[in-house]
Design an enzyme around this catalytic site. Structure first.
Site, mmCIF file in Angstrom:
data_model
loop_
_atom_site.group_PDB
_atom_site.id
_atom_site.type_symbol
_atom_site.label_atom_id
_atom_site.label_comp_id
_atom_site.label_asym_id
_atom_site.label_seq_id
_atom_site.Cartn_x
_atom_site.Cartn_y
_atom_site.Cartn_z
ATOM 1 N N CYS B 144 0.844 -1.200 0.000
ATOM 2 C CA CYS B 144 0.000 0.000 0.000
ATOM 3 C C CYS B 144 0.884 1.256 0.000
ATOM 4 O O CYS B 144 1.811 1.344 -0.796
ATOM 5 C CB CYS B 144 -0.963 -0.053 1.188
ATOM 6 S SG CYS B 144 -2.207 1.237 1.160
ATOM 7 N N ASP B 300 -9.652 -4.316 -5.864
ATOM 8 C CA ASP B 300 -9.136 -3.344 -4.896
ATOM 9 C C ASP B 300 -9.788 -1.978 -5.139
ATOM 10 O O ASP B 300 -9.608 -1.383 -6.196
ATOM 11 C CB ASP B 300 -7.611 -3.246 -5.058
ATOM 12 C CG ASP B 300 -6.951 -2.490 -3.942
ATOM 13 O OD1 ASP B 300 -7.671 -1.770 -3.223
ATOM 14 O OD2 ASP B 300 -5.721 -2.609 -3.788
ATOM 15 N N HIS B 329 -8.147 -5.228 -1.627
ATOM 16 C CA HIS B 329 -6.934 -4.639 -1.067
ATOM 17 C C HIS B 329 -6.323 -5.483 0.052
ATOM 18 O O HIS B 329 -5.112 -5.622 0.143
ATOM 19 C CB HIS B 329 -7.276 -3.242 -0.542
ATOM 20 C CG HIS B 329 -6.081 -2.395 -0.246
ATOM 21 N ND1 HIS B 329 -5.258 -1.895 -1.226
ATOM 22 C CD2 HIS B 329 -5.564 -1.959 0.927
ATOM 23 C CE1 HIS B 329 -4.293 -1.180 -0.677
ATOM 24 N NE2 HIS B 329 -4.456 -1.206 0.632
#
Lengths: 269, 361
Positions: B144, B300, B329
């Site tokens: 991320c 995601d 995600h």
């Protein structure tokens, strides 16, 4: 049980406040039935038809008044309102058409959620992308931030008046601690580099520079010494004193340090 | 259908017990023991800690892995619980794994910026792992926002970097590519200066709620529907509780870094334009030449595919792969499909690229 339940509902159906929270007395009935079964005092039997009837009444009690209260809930986006009504009708029809009816309200909710999740999610996403919703969220966040800042300011003022350390005082002290920690970290890092030899290029560079500086200063010192010696020799030889060799402004003028050399260096010399 | 009094009584007791459990979780929050893979702290700076995980098998790969997580939420999602942990899996595969945990910033850390994180914290952490593992090279693994930090570091300090793995890493912030987050962070609606002036560090709850509001129905209702379903069906609750604990366990976003993240990345998309400068050092992703594994999830919604895809073409690496999984995600990292897809992929890709000589002792 049904008779008893119905009887209780009819006779003890509350009015006023109680009616608002449980208008058809359905939850009361459920709790009474549970209580009865735990006490073992009542015979508890229920047929699918009775269960279906209960669900029907639950729908009527919870969904229909919602439709009637549309005007009151004008804050709810229109698409959500119509979606709610549409789905409630769908689910109601499905549940009452003789399909398996969950006895547990939670299982009922889960089944309902599984059936409707995609439509709810789509409607929510559409709403969240609208300009009005985005602006509303932005304003709310801004209002929250401003009120928090104001609250903090007032509380800081109050604490100051009471001679109590404020949050920003504590933050200042904590910042100092972090700065000290950083210094310790740098020392530790320097030691590590020294021990593990990581800093070799940097140290060599610094050393070379220091040696160059030293050399330059020594050259200047030597120059001065040569002049002093020359002057002394002339004095010894009985000649006149060379003004250039005398300490004072003239000497300083002739032997001005190079651009790189600082005033501090001159003083040291 | 006639039920005996005893049967009904026992059913009612059973259902009440389940109701009690669900209600307890909803009010008290999920409780779970997370991050249990044995580890030691090998370095610390301010609130940050560098963990080294104890190997679970013979070390097969001399190149250590440094994992970097985002500045929001906590990194234990990488080591969620025994049997559901990427870190546990990699240590079991013979990798030497490190994790850089940024810690929970206090008010005194509101000035911390990406300059501090990339140029100071990361640099020192990398030095430390090379020394501790007696290695000359290392693998950088970013997840991320941690991937964005890792990519910037890799661009600035390519030396010693053997491999770069980016997992759902936002690089291209073109508004049309980033969905709802792009709209919310638009300067018409979000003023990062005001938030930072008011809060110092942006509270974790604000960031968490923003993330959850990207999919409000599934996050606020669906998560609890799943919880009740599992309780009613008497399924194990550990996985659900650990994930739910993590979702709600946000950390404050350091103020200065938050301003940069919103303005420079989301609002001005400076990274792909090569306009990010950290203390005068321009971040040019084309400086990355090491092998790259760029992983993204089709579902995601926090870091959509178009945000991750350009990375592969921005770097100069010859050996590079864009690997897309049909997951979200977080779902991509944990759970059954992660064990089947992501973990073996990462391990396999790294195994082929993690052989190097070690520094002589």
């Amino acid at each position: 049980m049904t008779d008893k339940v119905k009887g209780r509902s009819a006779t003890s159906s509350p009015v006023g406040e109680k009616r608002r929270s449980d208008p058809s007395g359905l939850y009361r009935q459920w709790f009474d039935a549970v209580e009865g079964s735990l006490d073992g005092k009542k015979e508890v039997t229920i047929s699918p038809a009775e269960l279906g009837e209960l669900w029907k009444r639950w729908f009527e009690a919870t969904i229909k008044p919602r439709g009637g209260a549309k005007e009151m809930e004008s804050g709810l986006p229109g698409s959500m309102e119509s979606l709610w009504a549409e789905m409630a009708e769908d689910v109601s029809a499905k549940m009452l058409s003789g399909e398996t009816l969950p006895e547990d309200p939670l299982r009922f909710f889960l089944q309902w959620y599984d059936d409707t999740e995609v439509r709810w999610a789509k409607a929510a996403d559409e709403i969240l992308r609208k300009d009005e919703a985005l602006a509303e969220v932005g304003h709310s966040l801004e209002a929250y931030a401003r009120s928090y800042r104001e609250l903090l300011r007032v509380s800081e003022e109050g604490s100051k008046n009471l001679v109590v350390p404020t949050r920003s005082d504590v933050t200042r002290v904590a910042k100092l601690v972090v700065l000290v920690e950083n210094k310790v970290d740098r020392i530790e890092e320097a030691f590590d580099e020294f021990i593990h030899g990581d800093s070799e290029p940097a140290t060599a560079g610094a050393l070379a520079e220091a040696v160059d500086n030293l050399e330059e200063r020594m050259n200047r010192l030597e120059g001065k010494m040569d002049r002093i010696l020359a002057a002394l020799e002339r004095i010894e030889a009985g000649g006149e004193q060379d003004p250039e060799a005398s300490p004072g402004p003239a000497v300083e003028k002739d032997h001005r340090p190079s651009k790189e050399s600082s005033g501090a260096d001159r003083n040291k010399e | 259908m006639v039920k005996t009094r005893e049967k009904v009584s026992s059913e009612v007791e059973d259902i009440l017990g389940k109701y009690a459990e669900g209600t307890r979780i909803m009010f008290e929050g999920a409780r779970a023991r997370t991050g249990q893979t044995p580890k030691e702290i090998v370095w610390a700076k301010n609130k940050a800690k560098l963990y080294r995980y104890e190997p679970r098998s013979e070390k097969k790969h001399p190149v250590p892995i440094l994992m970097v997580y985002a500045l929001i939420n906590k990194p234990y999602v990488l080591d969620l619980m025994p049997g559901n942990s990427l870190i546990e899996y990699l240590t079991g595969q013979g990798f030497d794994v490190y994790l850089l945990d940024w810690g929970v910033p206090g008010d005194e850390d509101a000035d911390l910026s990406f300059e501090d994180y990339v140029l100071d914290y990361m640099r020192l952490a990398v030095k430390r792992i090379l020394r501790t593992s007696r290695a000359e090279e290392y693998t950088l693994f970013g997840y991320c926002m941690g991937g964005t930090i890792a990519a910037m570091y890799a661009a600035l300090f390519p030396e010693h970097l053997k491999n770069l793995v980016l997992l759902t890493t936002p690089i291209d912030f073109t508004p049309e590519k980033i969905g709802l987050l792009g709209l919310w962070t638009d300067k018409k609606y979000l003023d990062p200066d005001l938030l930072v002036e008011s809060f110092g560090n942006v509270p974790g709850e604000i960031v968490d709620n923003a993330m959850q509001m990207l999919k409000p129905v599934s996050n606020y209702v669906g998560a609890h529907a799943t919880m009740w379903e599992r309780i009613l069906e008497e399924k194990p609750m550990e996985a659900w509780e650990s994930m739910n604990k993590w979702v709600k366990d946000g950390t404050p976003f350091p103020g200065a870094a938050f301003k940069q993240w919103i303005r420079d990345f989301y609002q001005q998309n400076k990274l792909v334009k090569g306009e990010i400068e950290l203390r005068g050092h321009k971040v040019d992703l084309s400086n990355i030449t090491c092998p790259l594994l760029n992983i993204a999830g089709k579902q995601d919604h926090i870091c959509p595919l178009p945000q991750t895809e350009p990375t592969t073409s921005l770097v100069s690496s010859v050996d590079k792969e864009y690997f897309v999984l049909d997951a979200g995600h977080v779902g991509l990292l944990t759970g059954g499909s992660a064990k089947k897809d992501l973990w073996p992929k990462v391990s396999g890709w790294l195994s082929e690229r993690s052989g190097t000589r070690r520094v002589a002792s």
